[in-house]
Design an enzyme around this catalytic site. Sequence first.
Site, PDB file in Angstrom:
ATOM      1  N   ARG A   1       0.836  -1.189   0.000  1.00 45.14           N
ATOM      2  CA  ARG A   1       0.000   0.000   0.000  1.00 45.14           C
ATOM      3  C   ARG A   1       0.870   1.238   0.000  1.00 45.14           C
ATOM      4  NH1 ARG A   1      -5.267   1.460   2.555  1.00 45.14           N
ATOM      5  NH2 ARG A   1      -5.518   3.658   2.080  1.00 45.14           N
TER       6      ARG A   1
ATOM      7  N   ARG B   1      -6.176   1.194  -4.288  1.00 48.08           N
ATOM      8  CA  ARG B   1      -5.228   0.672  -3.309  1.00 48.08           C
ATOM      9  C   ARG B   1      -5.104  -0.848  -3.409  1.00 48.08           C
ATOM     10  NH1 ARG B   1      -9.070   2.607   0.441  1.00 48.08           N
ATOM     11  NH2 ARG B   1      -8.628   4.562  -0.583  1.00 48.08           N
TER      12      ARG B   1
ATOM     13  N   ASP C   1      -6.842  -2.238   1.783  1.00 46.71           N
ATOM     14  CA  ASP C   1      -7.396  -1.324   2.776  1.00 46.71           C
ATOM     15  C   ASP C   1      -7.958  -2.196   3.891  1.00 46.71           C
ATOM     16  OD1 ASP C   1      -8.295   1.127   3.751  1.00 46.71           O
ATOM     17  OD2 ASP C   1     -10.180   1.030   2.652  1.00 46.71           O
TER      18      ASP C   1
ATOM     19  N   ASP D   1      -9.934  -1.821   7.524  1.00 43.23           N
ATOM     20  CA  ASP D   1     -10.628  -0.858   8.371  1.00 43.23           C
ATOM     21  C   ASP D   1     -11.251  -1.555   9.579  1.00 43.23           C
ATOM     22  OD1 ASP D   1     -10.264   1.366   6.673  1.00 43.23           O
ATOM     23  OD2 ASP D   1     -12.004   0.809   5.470  1.00 43.23           O
TER      24      ASP D   1
HETATM   25  N1  ROI Z   1     -15.825   1.187  -3.682  1.00 41.83           N
HETATM   26  C1  ROI Z   1     -15.994  -0.131  -3.405  1.00 41.83           C
HETATM   27  N2  ROI Z   1     -16.873  -0.820  -4.143  1.00 41.83           N
HETATM   28  N3  ROI Z   1     -15.295  -0.765  -2.419  1.00 41.83           N
HETATM   29  C2  ROI Z   1     -14.396  -0.074  -1.654  1.00 41.83           C
HETATM   30  O1  ROI Z   1     -13.764  -0.664  -0.757  1.00 41.83           O
HETATM   31  C3  ROI Z   1     -14.199   1.299  -1.903  1.00 41.83           C
HETATM   32  N4  ROI Z   1     -13.309   2.052  -1.187  1.00 41.83           N
HETATM   33  C4  ROI Z   1     -13.113   3.355  -1.442  1.00 41.83           C
HETATM   34  C5  ROI Z   1     -13.885   4.087  -2.495  1.00 41.83           C
HETATM   35  C6  ROI Z   1     -12.920   4.738  -3.496  1.00 41.83           C
HETATM   36  C7  ROI Z   1     -14.692   5.156  -1.806  1.00 41.83           C
HETATM   37  N5  ROI Z   1     -14.781   3.215  -3.218  1.00 41.83           N
HETATM   38  C8  ROI Z   1     -14.953   1.905  -2.944  1.00 41.83           C
HETATM   39  O2  ROI Z   1     -12.236   4.025  -0.725  1.00 41.83           O
END
Ligand code: ROI
Length: 161
Positions: A82, A91, A94, A96
């Site tokens: 990342r 990315r 991610d 969270d």
């Molecule tokens: N869209 C989807 N479908 N899944 C994500 O994890 C995700 N994460 C983001 C943004 C760009 C907002 N869009 C996303 O950060």
Amino acid sequence: MERIYVGMGSNLAAPVEQLRSAVEALAQLPRTALVGVSTFYQSDSLLPGQPRYTNAVTALDSTLAPLELLDALQAIEIDQGRERHERWGPRTLDLDILLFGNRLIDESRLKVPHYHLQARAFVLYPLAELAPADLQLADGRHLHELLAACPFVGLERLPQT
Ligand code: ROI
């Protein structure tokens, strides 16, 4: 010991493989047990012009403190390539913290429940696979209310392999 739900997302460098390696890394965390992994889902990015995302949720039982877990998750993200360029950019990985036991956390680095829970189908539906049906968030909202307000639209459930 607290039950923690971690959301995972990737839209670069073989997203399904990224999530699989992330699951392996989560299973190796100290003072932590991996207790569940949802189905993987694909969906279009919420922002135009980005590759499709693969998302999933994992459940952990851990005695790590919230910021210790956050540090560990950020180390896994960096380990998997990342790079933080633009805030909402594509990315490789991610991770969270969505929910942390029954805690409400409002620190500069960490807000729990995660704001992504709000009406994001790619977070709520995998979370609902792992969480008890009557799950109530620390802020009083019920998972089933959030699901009812968030249609299962645009999500593609990947076959389990
Ligand atoms: N869209 C989807 N479908 N899944 C994500 O994890 C995700 N994460 C983001 C943004 C760009 C907002 N869009 C996303 O950060």
